[in-house]
Design an enzyme around this catalytic site. Structure first.
Site, PDB file in Angstrom:
ATOM      1  N   HIS A 384      44.315  41.064  41.086  1.00  0.00           N
ATOM      2  CA  HIS A 384      43.209  41.015  42.036  1.00  0.00           C
ATOM      3  C   HIS A 384      42.664  39.592  42.134  1.00  0.00           C
ATOM      4  O   HIS A 384      42.724  38.824  41.180  1.00  0.00           O
ATOM      5  CB  HIS A 384      42.129  42.048  41.716  1.00  0.00           C
ATOM      6  CG  HIS A 384      41.190  41.744  40.591  1.00  0.00           C
ATOM      7  ND1 HIS A 384      39.981  41.109  40.771  1.00  0.00           N
ATOM      8  CD2 HIS A 384      41.280  42.001  39.268  1.00  0.00           C
ATOM      9  CE1 HIS A 384      39.356  41.027  39.618  1.00  0.00           C
ATOM     10  NE2 HIS A 384      40.110  41.547  38.680  1.00  0.00           N
ATOM     11  N   ASP A 394      38.618  36.100  34.750  1.00  0.00           N
ATOM     12  CA  ASP A 394      38.732  37.395  35.422  1.00  0.00           C
ATOM     13  C   ASP A 394      38.299  37.302  36.885  1.00  0.00           C
ATOM     14  O   ASP A 394      37.099  37.309  37.164  1.00  0.00           O
ATOM     15  CB  ASP A 394      37.852  38.419  34.676  1.00  0.00           C
ATOM     16  CG  ASP A 394      37.982  39.814  35.264  1.00  0.00           C
ATOM     17  OD1 ASP A 394      37.163  40.675  34.890  1.00  0.00           O
ATOM     18  OD2 ASP A 394      38.848  40.030  36.118  1.00  0.00           O
ATOM     19  N   GLU A 431      38.688  44.585  43.713  1.00  0.00           N
ATOM     20  CA  GLU A 431      39.030  45.338  42.493  1.00  0.00           C
ATOM     21  C   GLU A 431      37.779  45.571  41.667  1.00  0.00           C
ATOM     22  O   GLU A 431      37.566  46.649  41.112  1.00  0.00           O
ATOM     23  CB  GLU A 431      40.072  44.554  41.676  1.00  0.00           C
ATOM     24  CG  GLU A 431      40.599  45.282  40.455  1.00  0.00           C
ATOM     25  CD  GLU A 431      39.753  45.056  39.201  1.00  0.00           C
ATOM     26  OE1 GLU A 431      40.071  45.679  38.174  1.00  0.00           O
ATOM     27  OE2 GLU A 431      38.768  44.294  39.246  1.00  0.00           O
ATOM     28  N   GLU A 432      36.897  44.566  41.663  1.00  0.00           N
ATOM     29  CA  GLU A 432      35.704  44.663  40.830  1.00  0.00           C
ATOM     30  C   GLU A 432      34.799  45.817  41.253  1.00  0.00           C
ATOM     31  O   GLU A 432      34.113  46.424  40.439  1.00  0.00           O
ATOM     32  CB  GLU A 432      34.925  43.342  40.852  1.00  0.00           C
ATOM     33  CG  GLU A 432      35.648  42.168  40.222  1.00  0.00           C
ATOM     34  CD  GLU A 432      35.857  42.318  38.720  1.00  0.00           C
ATOM     35  OE1 GLU A 432      36.453  41.429  38.104  1.00  0.00           O
ATOM     36  OE2 GLU A 432      35.469  43.377  38.160  1.00  0.00           O
ATOM     37  N   ASP A 459      45.736  41.107  35.401  1.00  0.00           N
ATOM     38  CA  ASP A 459      44.328  40.995  35.809  1.00  0.00           C
ATOM     39  C   ASP A 459      43.785  39.733  35.146  1.00  0.00           C
ATOM     40  O   ASP A 459      43.926  38.624  35.655  1.00  0.00           O
ATOM     41  CB  ASP A 459      43.588  42.267  35.369  1.00  0.00           C
ATOM     42  CG  ASP A 459      42.152  42.339  35.884  1.00  0.00           C
ATOM     43  OD1 ASP A 459      41.704  43.442  36.226  1.00  0.00           O
ATOM     44  OD2 ASP A 459      41.493  41.290  35.947  1.00  0.00           O
ATOM     45  N   HIS A 553      32.304  38.495  33.526  1.00  0.00           N
ATOM     46  CA  HIS A 553      31.483  38.953  34.651  1.00  0.00           C
ATOM     47  C   HIS A 553      30.132  38.249  34.736  1.00  0.00           C
ATOM     48  O   HIS A 553      29.171  38.774  35.315  1.00  0.00           O
ATOM     49  CB  HIS A 553      31.274  40.470  34.614  1.00  0.00           C
ATOM     50  CG  HIS A 553      32.478  41.258  34.996  1.00  0.00           C
ATOM     51  ND1 HIS A 553      32.473  42.628  35.107  1.00  0.00           N
ATOM     52  CD2 HIS A 553      33.758  40.883  35.274  1.00  0.00           C
ATOM     53  CE1 HIS A 553      33.678  43.063  35.464  1.00  0.00           C
ATOM     54  NE2 HIS A 553      34.472  42.022  35.565  1.00  0.00           N
TER      55      HIS A 553
HETATM   56 ZN   LIG Z   1      39.522  41.826  36.628  1.00  0.00          ZN
END
Ligand SMILES: [Zn+2]
Length: 734
Positions: A384, A394, A431-432, A459, A553
């Site tokens: 993603h 990420d 995707e998140e 990922d 995140h």
């Molecule tokens: Zn991810």
């Protein structure tokens, strides 16, 4: 999506997933150096360190020609180029459906085209929220305000933290509203934590649940809180799980700083992923509104109706500190400098969440190389592209690595190579927010998925130097084989370093796989392999190189964090580009599909034995496993015969390959799993109470966990039926 947060105790539950395999960060001591030298001596003869790949490989009658192609490929992925890709991809925050996200789609498409891939940007219109307002205020029993937030994320010298395009901390799929209530601390928000609260006669109705990240998927925490009547949830990162308790916090080190916040989706992913309004149906731009469902909010849908807000421990500390009530049970105490209490009492919070839900356009980028011999057979690789903020680890480390895999494939194409099977590289969006881009694409191409022979996911490609993987059993040896032919920046091969770092259990994994061979996780959820495996029945793998990573995140998962903590010379991006590329090329050119169903049969019979033991422990000893055990034995002997055929390298493997490809799909049950028809795979699914980590033979195991012997008996019949279907499919290979 998957978190860097190791589950508690340090076994793993997904990110995801981080769900999947844990972080084994160990410093090399003298005994390990000796072990490594011994290992290298054993392997170096044939290892890739000399630039040569293995000479015999499962799935190939004569590997010598392929070995040359692979050596050419492995020479191309470039560390510097990967670093440049990462710098460009993380130049701006690129949240799904934003102009910056579209810019990264254009960048990826341009790279795909430069490599010679037939490239398209595919739009979907999907329901997603973005925050308009998020506020948290806490008051003590006398109405004195203890804190108001969320406090902006801020540390010394981070170049990107003040960028106006950084989205405020929020939870995807959160409800909107304005609520006030007393606080109850619920530890990790697992079922056992809520049961502990009930055992202390603590009623959650009308309360705000304060829950720490870790141990399970955040959507499960909110689901269980809503189920118990909470009117709001505060999710926070306790320093015990990914902050100073683990080591130096950013910018001094890799762990989460005081104001760092973990954004993330609280969608009920374990019910179904993707656009909440279109389960099982692709949200193409021309989808009529009438095709969209209305009742997707609430415990029967895939969206919570209550508010969920993520905060830092800077904001959680005054709330936890003021909380009264019983002292917390064993295992609930975190690393903040005071003793924790369960509440309610002493503090109440006022939450405001104004979420702007709209049907937003997202973009998947799809690059295809048509196969020369078996163009109908598809080998798919994906990662993603969307991030919560800069997403250096990420997911942009995965995007940067995949672009170097594509670079390598492009170089082979320019030298006249054509893969036997069609190769498709995919850059997923959103995707998140709930695996949305990949789910809509798989739902749109559900008929073609019957021709997909494998899906290779990456990922979080790089958060450190510890390689790991999860896979369906039929592909576990394939992944080991591939890593035996890729060099590690630490010396030797990726396989050798992986084996060195994984503490040997000496307990044989199965009768054939020695105890000290590298272990791989089973596929739960938390990343884009879910629609491929658990909805469409495509054999899948997921790879990552993990390490100490506390900024998941948050605003601080950026290029500076990456170059200072994970991979300053981008050599792990290069390593991951090689592993993903080799998975793809080796599968695409194989004579016989290297799918080992004997390994699958061994693991399935292990799952049945384990479920039988659990059922008798749970007093469900009347449950009859005989039929399922017999079917597993029939599947095992069919797998044995098929494997013998595979290694015999038949002249015309078409029938065999078709049987091998369809066997994974034989595990799908059309009506899906109980209460979640979108999940059709009967061997692997994310647990309804884990969300990330896998539950094996989920229909049977979750019925046993719920002490529902009638449902367990029904699910044993389903399992017996699909195992016989898989045996039948394999027997058709002869
Ligand atoms: Zn991810």
């Amino acid at each position: 999506m998957r978190s860097g947060l190791p589950a508690v105790p340090p076994s793993n539950g997904g990110c995801g997933g981080l769900r999947i395999w844990t972080v084994f960060s160990m410093k090399l001591d003298s005994s390990r150096v000796f072990a490594f030298l011994l290992l290298t001596a054993t392997y170096t003869a044939t290892a890739q360190t000399s630039g040569q790949v293995s000479q015999t490989v499962f799935g190939y009658s004569n590997f010598s020609a392929q070995a040359k192609i692979e050596e050419k490929f492995l020479a191309v992925p470039d560390a510097k180029m990967a670093g440049q890709n990462l710098k460009i991809l993380t130049a701006e925050p690129h949240l799904a459906a934003t102009p910056e996200d579209h810019k990264t789609a254009e960048f990826v498409a341009q790279k795909f085209r430069a490599a010679g891939l037939d490239t398209e940007i595919i739009p979907y219109r999907v329901l997603m929220n973005q925050p308009k307002a998020v506020r948290v205020e806490a008051y003590d029993a006398n109405g004195i305000r203890l804190m108001s937030g969320p406090t902006p994320e801020h540390v010394e010298n981070d170049p990107g933290q003040d960028n106006a395009r950084v989205v405020m901390p929020f939870n995807g799929s959160s409800g909107s509203g304005d609520v006030t209530g007393e606080v109850v601390y619920a530890n990790y928000g697992r079922l056992e934590d809520f049961n502990d609260l009930a055992a202390h006669h603590i009623d959650l109705r009308g309360k705000i649940a304060l829950i720490r990240y870790g141990a399970n998927f955040r959507g499960v925490k909110v689901y269980l809180a809503e189920q118990r009547g909470a009117v709001g949830v505060l999710l926070y990162s306790d320093p015990q799980d990914d902050g100073y308790f683990k080591g130096d916090a950013y910018p001094a080190g890799p762990w989460r700083p005081e104001t760092g916040v973990q954004r993330g989706s609280v969608q009920f992913l374990f019910k179904y992923p993707g656009d909440p309004e279109t389960p099982g149906v692709p949200s193409t731009l021309d989808l009529p509104d009438a095709a969209r469902i209305r009742d997707y909010v609430g415990l029967n849908g895939n969206q919570p109706s209550i508010i969920s807000i993520p905060i830092s421990y800077h904001d959680a500390a005054p709330i936890l500190h003021a909380l009264k009530g019983s002292a917390v049970p064993q295992g609930w105490q975190g690393a903040l400098p005071f003793s924790y209490h369960m509440g309610p009492g002493g503090v109440s919070v006022h939450l405001v969440s104004d979420q702007d839900y709209q049907r937003r356009v997202i973009w998947d980028v799809i690059g295809t190389v048509k196969g020369s011999l078996y163009p109908d057979e598809l080998v798919i690789a994906g990662n993603h592209r969307d991030a919560w903020v800069y997403g250096a680890v990420d997911p942009s480390s995965g995007t940067a690595a995949m672009l170097e895999s594509v670079h390598g494939v492009g170089a082979l194409l320019k030298q006249g190579w054509r893969p036997k099977r069609t190769i498709i590289f995919c850059s997923w969006d959103a995707e998140e927010e709930g695996l949305i881009g990949s789910t809509e694409w798989v739902e749109q191409h559900s008929s073609e998925m019957q021709r997909a022979v494998a899906y290779f996911n990456v990922d979080v490609a790089v958060a450190g130097s510890d390689f790991g993987a999860s896979a369906v059993p039929s592909l576990k040896e394939f992944v080991r084989d591939v890593t035996r032919d890729v060099s590690s920046p630490l010396g030797g091969t990726v396989y050798q370093q992986w084996r060195l770092k994984q503490p040997s259990t000496n307990k044989p994994l199965t009768s054939q796989v020695p105890g000290d061979d590298v272990r791989m996780g089973d596929m739960g959820s938390g990343s884009d392999f879910t629609p491929f495996l658990q909805h469409a029945g495509v054999p899948s793998t997921d790879i990552s190189s993990s390490g100490a990573y506390g900024v998941y995140h948050s605003t601080f998962d950026d290029y500076q964090w990456y170059t200072e903590n994970a991979d300053p010379h981008f050599v792990y991006l290069q390593e991951m580009a090689r592993v993903l590329g080799l998975e793809t090329i080796r599968m695409a050119d194989s004579d016989v599909l290297p799918l080992d169903y004997e390994a699958y049969a061994r693991e399935v019979s292990g799952y049945i034995t384990e479920a039988k033991r659990k059922a008798s422990d749970a007093g469900l000893s009347s449950l009859d496993f005989a039929a399922a055990e017999a079917a597993a034995a029939r599947f095992a002997s069919a797998a044995k015969r098929a494997h013998a055929l595979e290694v015999s390298a038949p002249g015309n493997p078409a029938k065999l390959n078709s049987a091998l490809r369809q066997t994974e799909a034989a595990f799908l049950w059309p009506n899906g799993l109980p209460n979640r028809p979108w999940y059709r795979h009967t061997i692997y699914a994310p647990g309804q109470l884990t969300g990330y980590s896998a539950v094996e033979i989920p229909g049977v195991n979750e019925a046993i966990d719920a002490h529902n012997s009638e449902l367990a008996a029904a699910q044993l019949i389903v399992l017996t039926t699909v195992l016989d279907r898989a045996a039948h499919t394999l027997n058709a290979a002869e």
